[in-house]
Design an enzyme around this catalytic site. Structure first.
Site, PDB file in Angstrom:
ATOM      1  N   ASP A 284       0.826  -1.216   0.000  1.00  7.23           N
ATOM      2  CA  ASP A 284       0.000   0.000   0.000  1.00  7.23           C
ATOM      3  C   ASP A 284       0.858   1.263   0.000  1.00  7.23           C
ATOM      4  O   ASP A 284       1.995   1.261   0.468  1.00  7.23           O
ATOM      5  CB  ASP A 284      -0.921   0.016   1.235  1.00  7.23           C
ATOM      6  CG  ASP A 284      -0.133  -0.071   2.536  1.00  7.23           C
ATOM      7  OD1 ASP A 284       0.815  -0.874   2.590  1.00  7.23           O
ATOM      8  OD2 ASP A 284      -0.449   0.665   3.484  1.00  7.23           O
ATOM      9  N   GLU A 285       0.253   2.305  -0.513  1.00  7.52           N
ATOM     10  CA  GLU A 285       0.778   3.672  -0.365  1.00  7.52           C
ATOM     11  C   GLU A 285       2.277   3.795  -0.652  1.00  7.52           C
ATOM     12  O   GLU A 285       2.990   4.484   0.070  1.00  7.52           O
ATOM     13  CB  GLU A 285       0.500   4.183   1.060  1.00  7.52           C
ATOM     14  CG  GLU A 285      -0.975   4.223   1.384  1.00  7.52           C
ATOM     15  CD  GLU A 285      -1.260   4.551   2.852  1.00  7.52           C
ATOM     16  OE1 GLU A 285      -2.211   5.297   3.099  1.00  7.52           O
ATOM     17  OE2 GLU A 285      -0.549   4.048   3.730  1.00  7.52           O
TER      18      GLU A 285
HETATM   19  C1  TNX Z   1      -3.975   3.855   5.537  1.00  9.11           C
HETATM   20  S1  TNX Z   1      -5.084   1.248   4.876  1.00  9.11           S
HETATM   21  C2  TNX Z   1      -3.004   2.900   5.637  1.00  9.11           C
HETATM   22  C3  TNX Z   1      -2.276   2.719   6.908  1.00  9.11           C
HETATM   23  C4  TNX Z   1      -2.727   3.690   7.948  1.00  9.11           C
HETATM   24  C5  TNX Z   1      -4.225   3.860   7.874  1.00  9.11           C
HETATM   25  C6  TNX Z   1      -4.783   4.742   8.941  1.00  9.11           C
HETATM   26  C7  TNX Z   1      -3.680   1.071   4.340  1.00  9.11           C
HETATM   27  C8  TNX Z   1      -3.466  -0.079   3.484  1.00  9.11           C
HETATM   28  N1  TNX Z   1      -2.740   1.965   4.671  1.00  9.11           N
HETATM   29  O1  TNX Z   1      -0.908   2.823   6.695  1.00  9.11           O
HETATM   30  O2  TNX Z   1      -2.354   3.213   9.184  1.00  9.11           O
HETATM   31  O3  TNX Z   1      -4.548   4.400   6.614  1.00  9.11           O
HETATM   32  O4  TNX Z   1      -6.175   4.734   8.925  1.00  9.11           O
END
Ligand code: TNX
Length: 530
Positions: free
Chosen positions: A344-345
């Protein structure tokens, strides 16, 4: 004559008023609601001379019998011997398959739970515990009539994967609290515990071949606390504790982003950010600070909560040697089928690099006999057959990419199941980037109706993540997870036609009483009358 009948009727009415009324079977506040439930006649009274009879064989059958006894003895004070010979609570195992279905029949003489598989029998036991008066949750003897109304249940889950995730990286969660959470999950028939073991702020699992991961990477957490990690022995203890409750652990190593704890532990793996190899230059080491470092120098530990700024170097062979060791060591102590690779991200990883990385890591996971799960962005890469994309971002495109490749998704829509979202603007902890998620929002949705063109066959199941940026102790876990976890468990278990908010809203206050008895500090959502 007439007078006698009236006297009898009057006496009967008075007697009924005098004792506690037994609710009818269909009024039992079971969560998740069983698929079929029918009223019967009479009622069953659990009494001191009774016992638990096991029908069938196997080590797990005995364990399930002992588990039930251990749940019934403290509040009843009864001996409740577990044997193959006799007993009024009958646990009948008719097979050894993986079926999660079970049946319960309650008559005046006995309670019989039968199942074709061990997991099913265990779920029958959970239902039985909910059929008893809520005082059964006490740890000291209660003077209560242990009555269960007569009736029958036929039950099985809609989805085979019903999970919750604990982020033990942002704030470390102790072994004891993880076990506590596992117990709560088991009560709601959840069967997968996903452990988010690594992130920018911490590395939480011992890796023998890369010891600095825990020495350095495990030494802090969000806010600068002391952090912590599980030794491999402790991790095995979690796995075993979960397995006894029919819960499979899914370990996650989040990569290529969310990796600062690694880059702070081993400078050799650190590309810096967006830099050509080997240059001495200014790199953003954390979102808040700019520091002069040579690439391949360890970054600083990070205790903030920004996301999306760290990355592995996907061109570096050492990266894959590292991932190989980590996946091998964790897979060796993980009996479950899944290994979560994060994904993710990864905002500072070039798109091509990201795809190359995800595909290579999937191969490594598969080499060690595991199936990859990744956050939904991984579907931009070519997924191996059977691999799972975890839908979280509400980017339906990613989910559709997975489906187009013939892969299933795991449902974690952030506006419904993110346990770290605040309930409303007054919630004492939690984030709200995905909006507020009160109890009715967590309950009132249907997994098969969220993404256009998706059907049940495209969906492995449902998982509720608890991210812990704002969670530091058990009271915080309780406040965010309960009651929402029970609502999500029902979404995952009970078929759509059986579910209604009105019915759930009537049943959940009974669970509130149980949580009070157990000391679970749940959130009293104003959406229901507690
Ligand atoms: C998004 S959900 C993230 C996390 C954070 C979260 C906080 C996701 C795959 N990545 O790194 O902790 O939001 O709500």
């Amino acid at each position: 004559m007439k007078k006698t009948i009236w006297t009898l009727l009057l006496a009967g009415t008075l007697a009924m008023g005098g004792c506690k009324e037994t609710p009818s079977f269909s009024d039992s506040a079971i969560i998740p609601l069983p698929q079929e439930l029918a009223n019967g006649s009479g009622s069953f009274d659990l009494s001191p001379e009774m016992g638990i009879q096991l029908v069938g064989s196997g080590e797990k059958l005995t364990k399930i019998g002992n588990y039930l006894a251990s749940k019934l003895r403290p509040a009843t004070g009864f001996d409740l011997p577990v044997s193959n010979e006799s007993g009024e609570i009958v646990l009948e195992l008719t097979g050894i398959g993986s079926s999660e279905a079970y049946e319960i029949e309650v008559t005046g003489d006995e309670v019989k739970i039968s199942a074709d598989g061990e997991a099913g029998l265990f779920y029958g036991v959970q239902t039985l515990l909910q059929l008893l008066p809520q005082e059964i949750a006490h740890s000291a003897v209660q003077s209560v009539q242990w009555t269960i109304p007569g009736g029958s249940i036929k039950d099985e889950p809609s989805f085979s994967y019903r999970g919750s995730m604990l982020d033990v990286a942002r704030h470390f969660i102790s072994l004891e609290d993880v076990k506590y959470y596992i117990d709560q999950m088991a009560a709601y028939k959840l069967n997968y515990l996903h452990l988010h073991l690594t992130d920018d702020q911490g590395w939480r699992i011992e890796i023998k071949s890369w010891p600095r991961l825990t020495e350095v990477g495990g030494s802090t957490e969000v806010g600068g606390g002391e952090g912590g990690f599980y030794t491999q022995e402790e991790y095995k203890e979690i796995v075993a504790y979960a397995a006894e409750r029919f819960i499979t652990v899914v370990p996650e190593v989040d990569m290529p982003g969310h990796t600062n704890a690694v880059l702070a532990s081993y400078g050799d793996l650190n590309p810096g950010i967006n830099l050509p190899d080997g240059d001495l230059t200014t790199v953003t080491k954390t979102p808040e600070r700019e520091v002069q470092v040579n690439v391949r120098q360890a970054s600083e530990l990070y205790t903030g909560i920004e996301v999306g700024w760290s990355t592995f170097d996907s061109d570096l062979e050492l990266t894959y040697a590292f991932v190989d060791s980590v996946v091998r060591e964790i897979s060796e102590i993980t009996p479950g089928p899944y290994f979560h690779i994060g994904g993710d991200e990864s905002h500072v990883t070039e798109k091509d690099d990201y795809i190359y990385f995800v595909e290579r890591v999937q191969d490594i996971v598969s080499k060690y006999g595991k199936t990859s799960i990744g956050w939904d962005e991984v579907a931009t890469a070519k997924l191996l057959p059977g691999n799972i994309a975890q839908y979280w971002s509400r980017e339906d495109e990613n989910a559709k990419l997975a489906k187009a490749q013939g892969n299933q998704i795991l449902m974690s829509p952030n506006t419904r199941v993110y346990l770290d979202m605040q309930y409303d603007s007054t919630s004492r902890i939690g984030l709200h980037w995905a909006g507020y998620v009160d109890l009715d929002a967590a309950y009132s949705w249907e997994p098969t109706e969220l993404i256009e063109g998706f059907t049940a066959a495209d969906i492995l199941g449902v998982e509720a993540p608890l991210w812990t940026e704002t969670v530091t102790n058990r009271a915080d876990i309780d406040y965010l997870a309960f009651p929402r976890l029970s609502a999500i468990a029902e979404v995952a278990w009970t078929k759509k036609e059986r579910r209604s908010w009105d019915s759930y809203a009537k049943r959940v206050p009974v669970h509130g009483k149980r949580w009070d008895i157990q000391g679970v500090g749940f959130y009293r959502s104003p959406k229901v009358t507690w």
